[in-house]
Write a protein that holds these residues in place. Sequence first.
Motif, PDB file in Angstrom:
ATOM      1  N   ALA A 114      63.211  59.703 -21.394  1.00 60.21           N
ATOM      2  CA  ALA A 114      64.618  59.428 -21.693  1.00 60.21           C
ATOM      3  C   ALA A 114      65.433  59.575 -20.417  1.00 60.21           C
ATOM      4  O   ALA A 114      66.251  58.724 -20.082  1.00 60.21           O
ATOM      5  N   ALA A 115      65.169  60.652 -19.705  1.00 55.49           N
ATOM      6  CA  ALA A 115      65.902  60.888 -18.463  1.00 55.49           C
ATOM      7  C   ALA A 115      65.593  59.789 -17.459  1.00 55.49           C
ATOM      8  O   ALA A 115      66.480  59.252 -16.797  1.00 55.49           O
ATOM      9  N   ALA A 159      64.607  56.802 -18.099  1.00 55.50           N
ATOM     10  CA  ALA A 159      65.202  55.540 -18.543  1.00 55.50           C
ATOM     11  C   ALA A 159      66.666  55.481 -18.148  1.00 55.50           C
ATOM     12  O   ALA A 159      67.170  54.457 -17.685  1.00 55.50           O
ATOM     13  N   MET A 160      67.342  56.612 -18.301  1.00 55.13           N
ATOM     14  CA  MET A 160      68.759  56.627 -18.009  1.00 55.13           C
ATOM     15  C   MET A 160      69.037  56.468 -16.526  1.00 55.13           C
ATOM     16  O   MET A 160      69.914  55.714 -16.121  1.00 55.13           O
ATOM     17  N   SER A 184      62.829  51.423 -19.297  1.00 57.14           N
ATOM     18  CA  SER A 184      62.225  52.355 -20.256  1.00 57.14           C
ATOM     19  C   SER A 184      60.718  52.273 -20.347  1.00 57.14           C
ATOM     20  O   SER A 184      60.094  53.070 -21.035  1.00 57.14           O
TER      21      SER A 184
END
Lengths: 342, 342
Positions: free
Chosen positions: A56-57, A59-60, A65
């Motif tokens: 998630a990190a 991807a951000m 992703s």
Amino acid sequence: MAKSQSAPTLEDVAKAAGVSTATVSRCLNDPNRVIEATRKRVMAAVDQLGYTPNFAARAMAAKRSLTIGAVIPTMNNAIFARALQAFQDQLAQAGYMLLVGSSAYDPVAEREQIRNLVARGVDGILLVGFEREPETYDYLKRHGVPTVAAWTYSEDGPVPSVGFDNHLAMQSLTEAVLSYGHQRIGFIAGKTEGNDRAKGRVDGVIAALAAAGIPRDQLILREADYDISAGAIHFREMMDAPHPPTVILCGNDVIAAGAMRQASRMGLSVPGDVSITGFDDMELAQIITPALTTVYVPHDEMGQRAARTLLQQIEGAEDVASVKLATKIVFRASLAKPTSVP
Amino acid sequence: MAKSQSAPTLEDVAKAAGVSTATVSRCLNDPNRVIEATRKRVMAAVDQLGYTPNFAARAMAAKRSLTIGAVIPTMNNAIFARALQAFQDQLAQAGYMLLVGSSAYDPVAEREQIRNLVARGVDGILLVGFEREPETYDYLKRHGVPTVAAWTYSEDGPVPSVGFDNHLAMQSLTEAVLSYGHQRIGFIAGKTEGNDRAKGRVDGVIAALAAAGIPRDQLILREADYDISAGAIHFREMMDAPHPPTVILCGNDVIAAGAMRQASRMGLSVPGDVSITGFDDMELAQIITPALTTVYVPHDEMGQRAARTLLQQIEGAEDVASVKLATKIVFRASLAKPTSVP
DNA sequence: TTGTACGCGTTATCAC
DNA sequence: GTGATAACGCGTACAA
């Protein structure tokens, strides 16, 4: 005891290796940009702590992703499942995972799923067929999400496609059927609403009949769900009618299997009393008795090529070409000449 | 033109509605904690801007991804695909999406996939069967990822399970077969290595024979891949041997279909010359001729229950119970009494 | 070659 | 009821 609460982070690794988080990050993503000595130290720390990056990190921060989305009508149909498996295998090799949604053939549900996938930041999306609201394509484009449509083919669709010409495939099959001498044709098609593949197949049949000079009203056309019992029901209705067809084409092999079962229940012999054909050439087609004349579709290849086409787009290729797959008619025992009619 | 670069964020919405990001967030996640007037204003801004939350950011802040992972052997097998579809439908209702991995029956690949899923922060994982390294279960526990095992059942497995007793199911079928008078039994099992379901089925057969006082060496046992051709090959070898069995049990319906096809190729009648049984009761079982005696397994229900079991765990339930599903024998034409033997 | 520091878009904890 | 603001874990200019 070590605390078993939360996974180690980049910072933990950095601390353990005595470097900065930036260096650790580089070790993982672009190893040659860091000198061997430190890299070794970092790597040691990595697998000593059992570190795994938080997607998630990642991807951000990186805006990717490593996830691909797919929306298919259903996995219950072996043909979608099969191609999806091939699609997934190919993606896995490239480090991607598959996020799946199913629409149950409902355009609204499909739209929802697509938005959901985009919100989840997938790097690409696999769709089935072309037919959907233009807004959806706008949406996809606006969000810059590479997309590919499978089970269909066109050089100038809204997105690249990997598939075959449904119209042509069914037209060829129909021509072959006509060449056997059949004149009264039944066609149990799949539901055509919102389904360009099913529509293409219907058009293919109609085109072949027209070309052969057979009047349109000689065609008995029904639309059915893609399942066994639907095939059985429509088969019965067609055969119970005043002038039953001598051959019944089916929108796919599952419908054909249902028709076949119903034939045997009605004491009708196939192809003696009536011929039956399918579409897809799933394993099923070879197992039922009599074996089914059908249209072979390279599902595995379709899944693989779709994956590669998508990956190309993700890697920034500008004009990725659509892929046209060849289908072919597989002649088996379920199709024969019509017996003389009264 | 509006800039079509990136999706609107919480902040954009907040600005448009003249509130803070916190309020917008609340409107979306816990609507009653904000007064109606402002909520309306916010919602208007939301769909005027076409805002959709960014899942990666949400996952990071809330520590939940609304994503469930599943690792299955393959989607090519209709039974996995079918249950997975039911699983997915159920999850979708609860707002979750499915991230799928496939192991191709390879334990190492499965382990990789599991780690990958955990790294991606899935809120729960569906696995097939119990058999895998204890380390994997430790890993899952350490990371606090709820897990459920399907296609198998035990009250005291390492994780809750939703499935049936493979041993018992096959034992019952074997008992039924014996009651028909069969003495020489063939069993084309699935590969048992790393596969507790296949193992359970083998043990079930052996137990039934033992209970009936039939010597172990009366059982002709082979392991096959789960596909048509493997079924055909092993069937041929068994029937070509000196004292062929009078009935051949198969590890699943697909293998049985292969056996059946081979029987017809060899000119053997089923069940006249040899009886055949399957396992799973997929659609296939009713379509082939003769129809297959097999064990019915509620795949859809299994998928649904697995989903609910997982969701319970995610919602914090402490001791979620495993779910034992009932199987039942479905008698069809492929099984009959053995004809008198020389 | 390596370190510093900021930003990614949310949620959640505080005050107000 | 609502608004600041600090995390969340990572990538990456930019500086050193």
